[in-house]
Every structure is written in structure tokens, then in C-alpha cells.
Write an enzyme that holds these catalytic residues in place. Structure first.
Site, PDB file in Angstrom:
ATOM      1  N   ARG A 126       3.927   4.565 -17.730  1.00  0.00           N
ATOM      2  CA  ARG A 126       4.621   3.332 -17.956  1.00  0.00           C
ATOM      3  C   ARG A 126       3.945   2.224 -17.419  1.00  0.00           C
ATOM      4  O   ARG A 126       3.716   1.144 -18.781  1.00  0.00           O
ATOM      5  CB  ARG A 126       6.551   3.457 -17.313  1.00  0.00           C
ATOM      6  CG  ARG A 126       7.001   1.968 -17.436  1.00  0.00           C
ATOM      7  CD  ARG A 126       8.062   2.179 -17.715  1.00  0.00           C
ATOM      8  NE  ARG A 126       8.412   0.769 -17.421  1.00  0.00           N
ATOM      9  CZ  ARG A 126       9.151  -0.515 -16.698  1.00  0.00           C
ATOM     10  NH1 ARG A 126       7.838  -0.338 -15.529  1.00  0.00           N
ATOM     11  NH2 ARG A 126       9.194  -1.110 -16.722  1.00  0.00           N
ATOM     12  N   ASP A 159      -0.263  18.608 -16.582  1.00  0.00           N
ATOM     13  CA  ASP A 159       0.164  20.089 -17.449  1.00  0.00           C
ATOM     14  C   ASP A 159       1.367  19.968 -17.983  1.00  0.00           C
ATOM     15  O   ASP A 159       2.336  20.130 -16.891  1.00  0.00           O
ATOM     16  CB  ASP A 159       0.335  20.836 -15.625  1.00  0.00           C
ATOM     17  CG  ASP A 159       0.616  22.553 -16.551  1.00  0.00           C
ATOM     18  OD1 ASP A 159       0.766  22.731 -17.641  1.00  0.00           O
ATOM     19  OD2 ASP A 159       1.099  23.670 -15.202  1.00  0.00           O
TER      20      ASP A 159
END
Length: 143
Positions: free
Chosen positions: A96, A80
Site C-alpha cells: 500500500r 510466495d
């Protein structure tokens, strides 16, 4: 393949709808999820999902650990972007790790649909090759 599902609160309905639409494809794979998202998917589909903690309680990190161990093949994370998340550092760490370990990651329904269409066609052979290479390097097979 091992597939993880994560969805922020305002995106859980979308993820459940997505899981219903791709249920025949997803049934052939091992599914993982953060807590409430997994609960919703299992309640509203016939899919079996291994549930971790909820995201803010460490579920994102638990999935990230599988990514770091090369035990996750695909992550579908309906974020979101309009609501601040208290565990934003965990979210960024997971994203990541997906980049570091070349794990396909979808953060919205359009990208998730493209990835699952490719999965249905058998276009994720590179994941199996990466696992095979790792097994040969470490001397493990099927671990």
C-alpha cells in the site's frame, strides 16, 4: 537509487539468482534488504546490502518506513502467493505504501526484470524529480 529486496522463503533462491544476473546494474546503487534475504545476497554475490530485521520481525515495516519518508526508490519483493504468511498485514501495508508514494514495486521476477532494464537505461528520472520537489518544499537538500 535506493533499492530494497525482500523474498519469502520459497522465493529466496530466485531472488539471489536475479541479483547475480543483474549484479553489474545493482552495484551502482544503494541496496537494502530484510534479514535473511540480505544475508543470502551478500553471501552469494559481491553486492553490499544494508540488512534490516527479517520480515516477520519487522523488516518489512522498516523498509516501509523508508518508503513513507521518500527514501526508497524501488522495491523488489518476490512474494510466495501459495504459502500463507503470518505477517501478511505488514506485507499489505508495504505494498500500500508503495502505491501511495509511487514507488515502483515488483512482486515477481518478470516485473523485476523489466524495472531493472528500465533502471539500466536511466528511466527512473521521475524519482529524482520527486525528491527534488520534496527538498524544495521542506527546505532540505541531500537529506
Amino acid at each position: 537509487m535506493n533499492i530494497a529486496f525482500i523474498a519469502h522463503d520459497k522465493k529466496k533462491d530466485d531472488l539471489v539468482t536475479f541479483a547475480l544476473a543483474y549484479e553489474p546494474v545493482l552495484q551502482k546503487h544503494t541496496l537494502y534488504s530484510t534479514g535473511t534475504t540480505g544475508q543470502r545476497i551478500t553471501a552469494e554475490t559481491s553486492l553490499s546490502v544494508h540488512r534490516f530485521q527479517s520480515g516477520p520481525l519487522g523488516g518489512d515495516q522498516q523498509i516501509g518506513a523508508l518508503v513513507a519518508e521518500n527514501k526508497m526508490d524501488l522495491v523488489i519483493f518476490f512474494k510466495d502467493p501459495l504459502t500463507a504468511q503470518p505477517h501478511e498485514p505488514d506485507i499489505n501495508a508495504l505494498i500500500r505504501l508503495c502505491d501511495v508514494y509511487s514507488i515502483p514495486l515488483a512482486t515477481n521476477m518478470a516485473t523485476a526484470e523489466i524495472l531493472l532494464s528500465g533502471l539500466k537505461r536511466g528511466e527512473f528520472a521521475f524519482r529524482e524529480l520527486l525528491k527534488k520537489d520534496e527538498e524544495e518544499e521542506t527546505g532540505t537538500h541531500g537529506a
